[in-house]
Design a protein around this motif. Structure first.
Motif, mmCIF file in Angstrom:
data_model
loop_
_atom_site.group_PDB
_atom_site.id
_atom_site.type_symbol
_atom_site.label_atom_id
_atom_site.label_comp_id
_atom_site.label_asym_id
_atom_site.label_seq_id
_atom_site.Cartn_x
_atom_site.Cartn_y
_atom_site.Cartn_z
ATOM 1 N N ASN A 1 0.813 -1.198 0.000
ATOM 2 C CA ASN A 1 0.000 0.000 0.000
ATOM 3 C C ASN A 1 0.860 1.267 0.000
ATOM 4 N N ASN A 2 0.275 2.315 -0.524
ATOM 5 C CA ASN A 2 0.901 3.633 -0.532
ATOM 6 C C ASN A 2 -0.033 4.573 0.241
ATOM 7 N N PRO A 3 0.359 5.098 1.416
ATOM 8 C CA PRO A 3 1.727 5.364 1.848
ATOM 9 C C PRO A 3 2.303 4.406 2.874
ATOM 10 N N THR A 4 1.564 3.370 3.319
ATOM 11 C CA THR A 4 2.024 2.598 4.472
ATOM 12 C C THR A 4 3.160 1.632 4.158
ATOM 13 N N SER A 5 3.370 1.299 2.884
ATOM 14 C CA SER A 5 4.402 0.349 2.440
ATOM 15 C C SER A 5 4.145 -1.064 2.966
ATOM 16 N N LEU A 6 2.897 -1.363 3.301
ATOM 17 C CA LEU A 6 2.546 -2.668 3.852
ATOM 18 C C LEU A 6 1.824 -3.511 2.816
ATOM 19 N N GLY A 7 2.274 -4.751 2.648
ATOM 20 C CA GLY A 7 1.628 -5.666 1.732
ATOM 21 C C GLY A 7 0.514 -6.450 2.409
ATOM 22 N N VAL A 8 -0.448 -6.892 1.602
ATOM 23 C CA VAL A 8 -1.506 -7.787 2.079
ATOM 24 C C VAL A 8 -1.129 -9.201 1.660
ATOM 25 N N LEU B 1 10.727 7.223 17.280
ATOM 26 C CA LEU B 1 10.172 7.214 15.934
ATOM 27 C C LEU B 1 9.634 5.818 15.636
ATOM 28 N N LYS B 2 8.347 5.713 15.309
ATOM 29 C CA LYS B 2 7.774 4.414 14.950
ATOM 30 C C LYS B 2 7.980 4.203 13.461
ATOM 31 N N VAL B 3 8.756 3.189 13.104
ATOM 32 C CA VAL B 3 9.078 2.913 11.709
ATOM 33 C C VAL B 3 8.435 1.589 11.322
ATOM 34 N N PHE B 4 7.576 1.615 10.316
ATOM 35 C CA PHE B 4 6.883 0.411 9.866
ATOM 36 C C PHE B 4 7.809 -0.390 8.949
ATOM 37 N N ARG B 5 7.854 -1.700 9.170
ATOM 38 C CA ARG B 5 8.694 -2.535 8.314
ATOM 39 C C ARG B 5 8.145 -2.507 6.891
ATOM 40 N N PRO B 6 8.943 -2.075 5.909
ATOM 41 C CA PRO B 6 8.411 -1.815 4.563
ATOM 42 C C PRO B 6 8.390 -3.039 3.657
ATOM 43 N N ASP B 7 7.404 -3.070 2.775
ATOM 44 C CA ASP B 7 7.347 -4.055 1.702
ATOM 45 C C ASP B 7 7.599 -3.415 0.341
ATOM 46 N N ALA B 8 7.588 -2.073 0.270
ATOM 47 C CA ALA B 8 7.802 -1.362 -0.989
ATOM 48 C C ALA B 8 9.140 -0.625 -0.928
ATOM 49 N N ASN B 9 9.374 0.299 -1.857
ATOM 50 C CA ASN B 9 10.652 1.010 -1.910
ATOM 51 C C ASN B 9 10.594 2.346 -1.177
ATOM 52 N N PHE B 10 9.753 2.405 -0.159
ATOM 53 C CA PHE B 10 9.640 3.595 0.674
ATOM 54 C C PHE B 10 9.272 3.167 2.084
ATOM 55 N N ILE B 11 9.427 4.105 3.016
ATOM 56 C CA ILE B 11 9.253 3.788 4.431
ATOM 57 C C ILE B 11 8.229 4.737 5.036
#
Length: 368
Positions: A153-160, A289-299
């Motif tokens: 997803n954009n902006p969360t960089s999280l995959g389903v 800082l809460k950093v979400f583990r990314p699945d895309a090329n952004f964080i």
């Protein structure tokens, strides 16, 4: 001519949708693969410039044949767009009567939908995970005829996960709801979420996969994207909605060359993934800082509670360091003014960003 102040330039750039390379800044806002295309491909385009400028490009049927060679999807099941955005607009205005999409997400699906034609399904903090049962239930109860998810997803960089997507595809099929999966960032996904739905189109006749090629192939200026489906109604609407020469000659030639560079493309994506993972680890060291583990090329990250709003942080990164970053106050989400989306670039640029970001937070109080 007097150069505008950094603050005035930042205000100007916030109204733009590109062209940032003209201003000498470092762009951590837009999302690129900086390792593709390779020089050999660019050199070919340069050598063919006169022919590509002077002559008409081919039309949709032949463009679909070119995409078939890299996607392995039959040409009759493909529509090629002037970027995914062209196809998204047709989906939101001509295909869907009522469209539902989890938010925050890519704004164009909502922006293109006329009137009350879009339904926003809220993804809730702190994790922003998609609950497939709630999503399907709301789609049905709201009378949606089209459901869209973006994964990653954009902006969360999280995959389903593929398991959740298959579960939703089955339910939407039973309810005769068109299900569109936007896989624009899937090439940067090194987890189980990297399994594309493109190989399951015959299993779910109401399923479509849409993909922007701009991000993965590093060609935002060429404007290329495609949609794949076996749904005849969807195909006929999209094919009627694009004009005869919707893709320019440079983009066509790029498609012709791509099969020669398949290995180079895969290598480039692995480099992007490695850089992104190093960037993620570096940002994760910043206190609070809460950093979400990314699945895309952004964080995607949430600012510390003691920090100023994201809009202020983004402005100061530009004014002090000439770094452009995406703040999420314009997204439909809870506390959007606490979140940033940060594009991963090359290692040195990521290192400079991390140091500048840390320094800025420290100068603003560091939580003290």
């Amino acid at each position: 001519m007097t150069r505008p102040s950094s603050k005035a330039l930042y205000t100007h750039l916030r109204t733009q949708h590109g062209g940032y390379h003209r201003y000498g800044l470092t762009d951590h806002a837009y999302l690129y693969n900086l390792y593709f295309p390779p020089e050999a491909l660019i050199d070919h385009l340069k050598a063919e410039t006169l022919n590509l400028v002077r002559n008409y490009p081919v039309a949709q049927k032949d463009l679909a044949g070119l995409v078939q060679k890299i996607s392995y999807i039959p040409r009759e099941n493909l529509v090629v767009g002037n970027g995914a955005a062209e196809l998204i607009k047709i989906i939101s205005t001509q295909v869907a009567r009522r469209l539902i999409i989890p938010v925050p997400s890519f704004n164009e699906y909502i922006n293109a939908a006329p009137g009350a034609g879009a339904i926003e399904f809220m993804l809730h903090p702190p994790e922003f995970e998609l609950d497939p049962e709630r999503f399907v239930s709301q789609a049905v109860s709201s009378g949606a005829d089209t459901a869209v998810i973006v994964s990653p997803n954009n902006p969360t960089s999280l995959g389903v996960s593929p398991e959740k997507i298959h579960w939703m595809a089955e339910r939407f099929q039973n309810k005769e709801i068109c299900f569109i999966v936007d896989e624009s960032f899937i090439d940067f996904c090194d987890t189980a979420s990297a399994r594309s739905m493109e190989t399951h189109l015959s299993r779910y006749p109401n399923l479509a996969v849409i993909k922007s090629m701009s991000k993965a192939y590093g060609i935002c200026g060429l404007r290329l994207g495609y949609l794949a489906t076996e749904n005849e109604r969807l195909l006929s609407i999209l094919k009627a909605g694009v004009h005869i020469w919707n893709i320019n000659g440079f983009a066509e030639e790029f498609l012709r060359l791509l099969p020669r560079f398949e290995d180079a493309f895969k290598t480039s994506c692995r480099r992007v993934i490695n850089d992104r993972d190093d960037f993620y680890r570096g940002l994760s060291q910043i206190r609070d800082l809460k950093v979400f583990r990314p699945d895309a090329n952004f964080i995607f990250c949430r600012l510390p509670d003691w920090a100023p709003p994201a809009a202020d942080i983004a402005e100061q990164l530009f004014v002090r360091h000439q770094i452009l970053v995406k703040e999420c106050s314009g997204k439909t989400m809870a506390e959007g003014d606490r979140y940033l989306r940060i594009a991963s670039r090359r290692p040195m640029e990521n290192k400079v960003f991390t140091e500048a970001f840390f320094s800025l937070l420290e100068s603003l109080g560091g939580g003290a």
